[in-house]
Design an enzyme around this catalytic site. Sequence first.
Site, PDB file in Angstrom:
ATOM      1  N   GLY A  13       0.862  -1.172  -0.066  1.00  0.00           N
ATOM      2  CA  GLY A  13       0.013  -0.077  -0.007  1.00  0.00           C
ATOM      3  C   GLY A  13       0.789   1.262   0.111  1.00  0.00           C
ATOM      4  O   GLY A  13       2.084   1.334   0.714  1.00  0.00           O
ATOM      5  N   ARG A  74       0.929  -5.075  -5.766  1.00  0.00           N
ATOM      6  CA  ARG A  74       1.150  -6.694  -4.992  1.00  0.00           C
ATOM      7  C   ARG A  74       1.267  -7.550  -5.813  1.00  0.00           C
ATOM      8  O   ARG A  74       0.466  -7.898  -6.672  1.00  0.00           O
ATOM      9  CB  ARG A  74      -0.257  -6.523  -3.960  1.00  0.00           C
ATOM     10  CG  ARG A  74      -0.301  -5.530  -3.036  1.00  0.00           C
ATOM     11  CD  ARG A  74      -1.562  -5.876  -2.052  1.00  0.00           C
ATOM     12  NE  ARG A  74      -1.934  -4.606  -1.604  1.00  0.00           N
ATOM     13  CZ  ARG A  74      -1.569  -4.123  -0.309  1.00  0.00           C
ATOM     14  NH1 ARG A  74      -0.536  -4.728   0.228  1.00  0.00           N
ATOM     15  NH2 ARG A  74      -1.944  -2.990   0.581  1.00  0.00           N
ATOM     16  N   ASP A 105       5.421  -5.023   6.235  1.00  0.00           N
ATOM     17  CA  ASP A 105       5.861  -6.377   6.720  1.00  0.00           C
ATOM     18  C   ASP A 105       5.845  -7.545   5.250  1.00  0.00           C
ATOM     19  O   ASP A 105       6.550  -8.199   5.163  1.00  0.00           O
ATOM     20  CB  ASP A 105       5.032  -6.953   7.971  1.00  0.00           C
ATOM     21  CG  ASP A 105       3.565  -7.144   7.525  1.00  0.00           C
ATOM     22  OD1 ASP A 105       3.037  -6.575   6.689  1.00  0.00           O
ATOM     23  OD2 ASP A 105       3.182  -7.721   8.666  1.00  0.00           O
ATOM     24  N   THR A 128       4.447   2.604   5.728  1.00  0.00           N
ATOM     25  CA  THR A 128       2.872   1.942   5.763  1.00  0.00           C
ATOM     26  C   THR A 128       2.243   2.813   7.010  1.00  0.00           C
ATOM     27  O   THR A 128       2.768   3.319   7.881  1.00  0.00           O
ATOM     28  CB  THR A 128       2.897   0.680   6.560  1.00  0.00           C
ATOM     29  OG1 THR A 128       1.546   0.395   6.784  1.00  0.00           O
ATOM     30  CG2 THR A 128       3.677   0.210   7.793  1.00  0.00           C
ATOM     31  N   ASP A 130      -0.013   2.377   8.805  1.00  0.00           N
ATOM     32  CA  ASP A 130      -0.630   1.579  10.066  1.00  0.00           C
ATOM     33  C   ASP A 130       0.376   1.653  11.283  1.00  0.00           C
ATOM     34  O   ASP A 130      -0.130   1.337  12.468  1.00  0.00           O
ATOM     35  CB  ASP A 130      -0.898   0.314   9.701  1.00  0.00           C
ATOM     36  CG  ASP A 130      -2.037  -0.243   8.869  1.00  0.00           C
ATOM     37  OD1 ASP A 130      -2.717   0.849   8.562  1.00  0.00           O
ATOM     38  OD2 ASP A 130      -2.151  -1.416   8.302  1.00  0.00           O
ATOM     39  N   ASP A 132       2.800  -0.058  12.376  1.00  0.00           N
ATOM     40  CA  ASP A 132       2.567  -1.582  12.998  1.00  0.00           C
ATOM     41  C   ASP A 132       3.921  -2.547  12.874  1.00  0.00           C
ATOM     42  O   ASP A 132       4.129  -3.524  13.156  1.00  0.00           O
ATOM     43  CB  ASP A 132       1.467  -2.333  12.565  1.00  0.00           C
ATOM     44  CG  ASP A 132       1.652  -2.731  11.048  1.00  0.00           C
ATOM     45  OD1 ASP A 132       2.481  -2.103   9.941  1.00  0.00           O
ATOM     46  OD2 ASP A 132       0.730  -3.421  10.379  1.00  0.00           O
ATOM     47  N   ARG A 174      -5.830  -2.724  10.151  1.00  0.00           N
ATOM     48  CA  ARG A 174      -6.373  -3.982   9.972  1.00  0.00           C
ATOM     49  C   ARG A 174      -6.033  -4.744  11.219  1.00  0.00           C
ATOM     50  O   ARG A 174      -6.802  -5.537  11.798  1.00  0.00           O
ATOM     51  CB  ARG A 174      -6.195  -4.765   8.640  1.00  0.00           C
ATOM     52  CG  ARG A 174      -6.732  -4.348   7.460  1.00  0.00           C
ATOM     53  CD  ARG A 174      -6.400  -5.225   6.142  1.00  0.00           C
ATOM     54  NE  ARG A 174      -4.856  -4.721   6.109  1.00  0.00           N
ATOM     55  CZ  ARG A 174      -4.323  -5.695   5.196  1.00  0.00           C
ATOM     56  NH1 ARG A 174      -4.853  -6.546   4.333  1.00  0.00           N
ATOM     57  NH2 ARG A 174      -2.977  -5.098   4.818  1.00  0.00           N
TER      58      ARG A 174
END
Length: 323
Positions: A13, A74, A105, A128, A130, A132, A174
Amino acid sequence: MTIKRIAVLTSGGDAPGMNAAIRAVVRSATSNGIEVVGVRRGFQGLHEGDMSLLGPRDVANTIQRGGTILLTARSRTWRSPEGRALGAEHLRKWHVDGLVVIGGDGSFHGAHYLMEEHGIPVIGLPGTIDNDLYGTDHTIGYFTAVETALDAVDKLRDTGASHERIFVIEVMGRHAGHIALDVAIAGGAEEVFIPEDEKPVADIVHVIQESLRKGKASSIVIVAEGYPGGAMGVAKAIEDGTGLETRVSILGHIQRGGTPVSSDRILASRLGEAAVQAFMDGISGVMVGRTNGEISYTPLQDTWEKRKDVNRDLYRCAKLLSV
Protein backbone atom coordinates in the site's frame (compact mmCIF):
# COMPACT_ATOMS: atom_id res chain seq x y z
CA MET A 1 32.43 -4.76 -0.82
CA THR A 2 32.32 -1.42 -2.63
CA ILE A 3 28.78 -0.28 -3.41
CA LYS A 4 28.57 1.17 -6.90
CA ARG A 5 24.89 0.82 -7.75
CA ILE A 6 21.73 0.23 -5.70
CA ALA A 7 18.07 -0.16 -6.62
CA VAL A 8 14.98 1.19 -4.88
CA LEU A 9 11.31 0.18 -5.06
CA THR A 10 8.06 0.84 -3.25
CA SER A 11 5.77 -2.07 -2.47
CA GLY A 12 2.38 -2.80 -0.95
CA GLY A 13 0.00 0.00 0.00
CA ASP A 14 1.17 3.53 -0.77
CA ALA A 15 1.95 5.88 2.10
CA PRO A 16 2.51 9.65 2.16
CA GLY A 17 6.24 10.26 2.38
CA MET A 18 7.34 7.43 0.10
CA ASN A 19 8.47 9.99 -2.49
CA ALA A 20 10.52 11.79 0.14
CA ALA A 21 12.23 8.47 0.94
CA ILE A 22 12.94 7.75 -2.74
CA ARG A 23 14.33 11.26 -3.13
CA ALA A 24 16.59 10.81 -0.11
CA VAL A 25 17.92 7.47 -1.37
CA VAL A 26 18.69 8.89 -4.82
CA ARG A 27 20.33 12.09 -3.64
CA SER A 28 22.28 10.50 -0.78
CA ALA A 29 23.57 7.78 -3.09
CA THR A 30 24.50 10.25 -5.81
CA SER A 31 26.39 12.40 -3.31
CA ASN A 32 28.46 9.33 -2.43
CA GLY A 33 29.17 8.36 -6.04
CA ILE A 34 26.59 5.55 -6.11
CA GLU A 35 24.17 5.10 -9.00
CA VAL A 36 20.49 4.36 -8.35
CA VAL A 37 18.12 2.19 -10.36
CA GLY A 38 14.42 2.85 -9.86
CA VAL A 39 12.12 -0.19 -10.06
CA ARG A 40 8.56 0.60 -11.12
CA ARG A 41 5.51 -1.19 -9.64
CA GLY A 42 7.29 -2.89 -6.79
CA PHE A 43 8.21 -6.58 -6.92
CA GLN A 44 5.95 -7.06 -9.91
CA GLY A 45 8.05 -4.57 -11.85
CA LEU A 46 11.24 -6.19 -10.60
CA HIS A 47 10.00 -9.55 -11.85
CA GLU A 48 9.28 -7.96 -15.24
CA GLY A 49 12.50 -5.92 -15.40
CA ASP A 50 10.71 -2.54 -15.41
CA MET A 51 13.75 -0.52 -14.29
CA SER A 52 15.63 2.67 -15.18
CA LEU A 53 18.40 4.85 -13.79
CA LEU A 54 17.39 7.71 -11.49
CA GLY A 55 19.34 10.90 -10.92
CA PRO A 56 18.85 13.92 -8.62
CA ARG A 57 16.77 15.78 -11.21
CA ASP A 58 14.41 12.81 -11.60
CA VAL A 59 13.31 13.26 -7.99
CA ALA A 60 13.09 17.06 -8.04
CA ASN A 61 9.81 18.53 -6.73
CA THR A 62 8.63 15.18 -5.36
CA ILE A 63 9.10 15.60 -1.62
CA GLN A 64 5.66 17.22 -1.27
CA ARG A 65 3.80 14.67 -3.39
CA GLY A 66 1.68 11.87 -1.98
CA GLY A 67 1.65 8.36 -3.40
CA THR A 68 4.81 7.05 -5.05
CA ILE A 69 6.43 8.13 -8.30
CA LEU A 70 7.73 4.57 -8.72
CA LEU A 71 4.20 3.19 -8.42
CA THR A 72 3.41 0.13 -6.36
CA ALA A 73 1.70 -3.23 -6.72
CA ARG A 74 1.05 -6.46 -4.86
CA SER A 75 2.74 -9.28 -6.74
CA ARG A 76 1.54 -12.89 -6.57
CA THR A 77 4.38 -13.87 -8.90
CA TRP A 78 6.95 -12.78 -6.32
CA ARG A 79 5.58 -15.33 -3.86
CA SER A 80 7.09 -18.14 -5.94
CA PRO A 81 10.82 -19.04 -5.99
CA GLU A 82 10.72 -18.78 -9.79
CA GLY A 83 9.43 -15.21 -9.64
CA ARG A 84 12.09 -14.16 -7.17
CA ALA A 85 14.78 -15.85 -9.26
CA LEU A 86 13.79 -13.82 -12.30
CA GLY A 87 13.83 -10.62 -10.24
CA ALA A 88 17.30 -11.46 -8.95
CA GLU A 89 18.45 -12.05 -12.51
CA HIS A 90 17.26 -8.59 -13.53
CA LEU A 91 19.15 -7.04 -10.63
CA ARG A 92 22.32 -8.86 -11.64
CA LYS A 93 21.92 -7.71 -15.24
CA TRP A 94 21.75 -4.15 -13.97
CA HIS A 95 24.84 -4.76 -11.77
CA VAL A 96 22.91 -3.81 -8.64
CA ASP A 97 24.84 -4.26 -5.38
CA GLY A 98 21.87 -3.77 -3.03
CA LEU A 99 18.12 -3.15 -2.97
CA VAL A 100 16.13 -0.68 -0.84
CA VAL A 101 12.53 -1.80 -0.29
CA ILE A 102 10.07 0.80 1.01
CA GLY A 103 6.93 -0.86 2.37
CA GLY A 104 5.40 -2.91 5.18
CA ASP A 105 5.86 -6.40 6.57
CA GLY A 106 4.62 -8.14 3.42
CA SER A 107 7.19 -6.24 1.38
CA PHE A 108 9.87 -7.15 3.91
CA HIS A 109 8.97 -10.81 3.53
CA GLY A 110 9.67 -10.49 -0.20
CA ALA A 111 12.95 -8.70 0.42
CA HIS A 112 14.03 -11.27 3.01
CA TYR A 113 13.48 -14.20 0.64
CA LEU A 114 15.38 -12.41 -2.13
CA MET A 115 18.36 -12.04 0.17
CA GLU A 116 18.13 -15.58 1.55
CA GLU A 117 17.75 -17.29 -1.81
CA HIS A 118 20.01 -15.16 -3.99
CA GLY A 119 22.40 -13.37 -1.67
CA ILE A 120 21.37 -9.89 -2.77
CA PRO A 121 21.81 -7.36 0.07
CA VAL A 122 18.52 -5.69 1.01
CA ILE A 123 17.47 -2.93 3.36
CA GLY A 124 13.88 -2.12 4.31
CA LEU A 125 12.39 1.29 5.00
CA PRO A 126 9.11 1.29 6.99
CA GLY A 127 6.52 2.71 4.60
CA THR A 128 3.00 2.02 5.90
CA ILE A 129 0.33 4.22 7.44
CA ASP A 130 -0.58 1.58 10.04
CA ASN A 131 2.57 2.15 12.16
CA ASP A 132 2.55 -1.56 12.98
CA LEU A 133 6.18 -2.52 12.29
CA TYR A 134 8.32 -3.60 15.20
CA GLY A 135 11.66 -1.78 15.36
CA THR A 136 10.66 1.82 14.75
CA ASP A 137 8.66 4.33 16.77
CA HIS A 138 6.88 5.58 13.66
CA THR A 139 6.49 4.50 10.06
CA ILE A 140 6.55 6.68 6.96
CA GLY A 141 3.01 7.87 6.24
CA TYR A 142 1.59 7.42 9.72
CA PHE A 143 1.64 11.07 10.76
CA THR A 144 -0.18 12.16 7.60
CA ALA A 145 -2.79 9.42 7.92
CA VAL A 146 -3.57 10.56 11.46
CA GLU A 147 -3.90 14.19 10.37
CA THR A 148 -6.16 13.23 7.44
CA ALA A 149 -8.42 11.15 9.67
CA LEU A 150 -8.49 13.83 12.36
CA ASP A 151 -9.55 16.47 9.86
CA ALA A 152 -12.49 14.29 8.87
CA VAL A 153 -13.39 13.63 12.51
CA ASP A 154 -13.41 17.35 13.29
CA LYS A 155 -15.82 17.99 10.42
CA LEU A 156 -18.08 15.12 11.46
CA ARG A 157 -18.08 16.37 15.05
CA ASP A 158 -19.51 19.69 13.85
CA THR A 159 -22.32 17.85 12.07
CA GLY A 160 -22.91 15.54 15.01
CA ALA A 161 -23.22 18.46 17.41
CA SER A 162 -25.59 20.31 15.10
CA HIS A 163 -27.93 17.33 14.77
CA GLU A 164 -27.33 15.83 18.24
CA ARG A 165 -26.23 12.53 16.73
CA ILE A 166 -23.78 9.78 17.48
CA PHE A 167 -21.08 9.30 14.85
CA VAL A 168 -19.20 6.02 14.64
CA ILE A 169 -16.07 6.58 12.54
CA GLU A 170 -13.92 3.78 11.16
CA VAL A 171 -10.25 4.47 10.48
CA MET A 172 -7.63 2.24 8.90
CA GLY A 173 -5.73 -0.38 10.88
CA ARG A 174 -6.44 -4.01 9.99
CA HIS A 175 -4.18 -5.38 12.70
CA ALA A 176 -3.18 -2.29 14.68
CA GLY A 177 -4.98 0.49 16.51
CA HIS A 178 -2.30 3.18 16.40
CA ILE A 179 -4.24 5.49 14.06
CA ALA A 180 -7.49 4.96 15.94
CA LEU A 181 -5.92 5.70 19.30
CA ASP A 182 -4.18 8.91 18.24
CA VAL A 183 -7.28 10.14 16.42
CA ALA A 184 -9.48 9.35 19.42
CA ILE A 185 -7.32 11.42 21.76
CA ALA A 186 -6.79 14.32 19.37
CA GLY A 187 -10.43 14.29 18.29
CA GLY A 188 -11.88 14.10 21.80
CA ALA A 189 -13.75 10.86 21.15
CA GLU A 190 -15.97 9.31 23.79
CA GLU A 191 -14.69 5.80 23.05
CA VAL A 192 -12.17 3.94 20.88
CA PHE A 193 -12.14 0.30 19.76
CA ILE A 194 -8.86 -1.28 18.64
CA PRO A 195 -7.76 -4.81 17.62
CA GLU A 196 -5.24 -4.99 20.47
CA ASP A 197 -8.04 -4.88 23.04
CA GLU A 198 -11.13 -6.76 21.92
CA LYS A 199 -13.31 -5.47 24.73
CA PRO A 200 -17.01 -6.37 24.42
CA VAL A 201 -18.79 -4.16 21.93
CA ALA A 202 -21.64 -3.96 24.44
CA ASP A 203 -19.43 -1.72 26.59
CA ILE A 204 -20.29 1.15 24.28
CA VAL A 205 -23.87 1.15 25.51
CA HIS A 206 -22.79 2.15 29.02
CA VAL A 207 -20.45 4.81 27.60
CA ILE A 208 -23.22 6.41 25.55
CA GLN A 209 -25.70 6.27 28.41
CA GLU A 210 -23.19 7.95 30.71
CA SER A 211 -22.56 10.65 28.10
CA LEU A 212 -26.27 11.37 27.89
CA ARG A 213 -26.56 11.47 31.67
CA LYS A 214 -23.79 14.07 31.76
CA GLY A 215 -25.60 16.23 29.23
CA LYS A 216 -23.67 15.36 26.09
CA ALA A 217 -25.99 15.69 23.11
CA SER A 218 -23.62 14.08 20.59
CA SER A 219 -20.80 11.57 20.69
CA ILE A 220 -17.85 10.47 18.57
CA VAL A 221 -16.75 6.83 18.61
CA ILE A 222 -13.56 5.79 16.79
CA VAL A 223 -13.17 2.21 15.54
CA ALA A 224 -10.10 0.64 13.92
CA GLU A 225 -11.12 -1.41 10.89
CA GLY A 226 -9.51 -4.49 12.44
CA TYR A 227 -11.80 -4.48 15.47
CA PRO A 228 -14.24 -7.42 15.12
CA GLY A 229 -17.41 -6.17 13.45
CA GLY A 230 -15.90 -2.81 12.59
CA ALA A 231 -17.85 0.41 12.78
CA MET A 232 -21.08 -1.23 11.61
CA GLY A 233 -20.95 -3.68 14.51
CA VAL A 234 -20.35 -0.91 17.04
CA ALA A 235 -23.16 1.21 15.59
CA LYS A 236 -25.59 -1.70 15.77
CA ALA A 237 -24.68 -2.31 19.41
CA ILE A 238 -25.42 1.34 20.19
CA GLU A 239 -28.78 1.31 18.43
CA ASP A 240 -29.82 -2.04 19.91
CA GLY A 241 -28.75 -1.04 23.42
CA THR A 242 -30.00 2.55 23.54
CA GLY A 243 -32.53 2.95 20.76
CA LEU A 244 -30.61 5.97 19.55
CA GLU A 245 -29.90 6.68 15.90
CA THR A 246 -26.28 6.54 14.77
CA ARG A 247 -24.36 7.58 11.68
CA VAL A 248 -21.45 5.51 10.38
CA SER A 249 -18.57 7.01 8.41
CA ILE A 250 -15.87 4.74 7.01
CA LEU A 251 -12.93 6.91 6.00
CA GLY A 252 -11.18 4.20 3.98
CA HIS A 253 -8.43 4.89 1.48
CA ILE A 254 -8.64 8.68 1.81
CA GLN A 255 -6.17 8.19 4.67
CA ARG A 256 -3.50 6.91 2.29
CA GLY A 257 -3.40 9.96 0.06
CA GLY A 258 -2.57 13.61 0.26
CA THR A 259 0.48 15.77 0.75
CA PRO A 260 2.73 14.32 3.47
CA VAL A 261 3.00 16.44 6.60
CA SER A 262 6.39 17.72 7.70
CA SER A 263 6.97 14.90 10.21
CA ASP A 264 6.63 12.27 7.47
CA ARG A 265 8.88 14.19 5.08
CA ILE A 266 11.58 14.54 7.73
CA LEU A 267 11.33 10.90 8.85
CA ALA A 268 11.44 9.62 5.26
CA SER A 269 14.40 11.83 4.37
CA ARG A 270 16.37 10.73 7.40
CA LEU A 271 15.67 7.04 6.86
CA GLY A 272 16.43 7.20 3.13
CA GLU A 273 19.80 8.75 3.82
CA ALA A 274 20.47 6.21 6.57
CA ALA A 275 19.70 3.30 4.22
CA VAL A 276 22.41 4.40 1.81
CA GLN A 277 24.86 4.84 4.65
CA ALA A 278 24.01 1.37 5.96
CA PHE A 279 24.92 -0.20 2.62
CA MET A 280 28.19 1.73 2.62
CA ASP A 281 28.90 0.40 6.12
CA GLY A 282 28.28 -3.18 5.00
CA ILE A 283 24.91 -3.50 6.76
CA SER A 284 22.03 -5.38 5.11
CA GLY A 285 19.12 -7.64 5.95
CA VAL A 286 17.64 -5.02 8.26
CA MET A 287 14.92 -2.42 8.44
CA VAL A 288 16.23 1.06 9.10
CA GLY A 289 13.97 2.79 11.60
CA ARG A 290 14.02 5.54 14.18
CA THR A 291 13.80 4.69 17.87
CA ASN A 292 13.89 7.33 20.60
CA GLY A 293 15.09 9.83 18.01
CA GLU A 294 18.03 7.71 16.86
CA ILE A 295 18.57 5.55 13.77
CA SER A 296 18.06 1.87 14.57
CA TYR A 297 18.55 -1.39 12.68
CA THR A 298 16.13 -4.29 13.11
CA PRO A 299 16.52 -7.69 11.41
CA LEU A 300 13.80 -7.98 8.78
CA GLN A 301 12.33 -11.11 10.35
CA ASP A 302 11.87 -9.33 13.67
CA THR A 303 9.63 -6.73 12.02
CA TRP A 304 6.90 -9.30 11.50
CA GLU A 305 7.74 -11.92 14.14
CA LYS A 306 7.75 -9.48 17.05
CA ARG A 307 4.64 -7.56 18.03
CA LYS A 308 4.45 -3.79 18.29
CA ASP A 309 1.81 -2.85 20.85
CA VAL A 310 -0.08 0.42 21.03
CA ASN A 311 1.02 2.90 23.65
CA ARG A 312 -0.90 1.73 26.71
CA ASP A 313 -0.42 5.07 28.47
CA LEU A 314 -2.18 6.76 25.56
CA TYR A 315 -4.94 4.16 25.70
CA ARG A 316 -5.47 4.90 29.38
CA CYS A 317 -5.35 8.62 28.65
CA ALA A 318 -8.02 8.32 25.96
CA LYS A 319 -10.39 6.67 28.43
CA LEU A 320 -9.63 9.14 31.20
CA LEU A 321 -10.26 12.21 29.04
CA SER A 322 -13.53 10.94 27.58
CA VAL A 323 -15.52 11.76 30.74
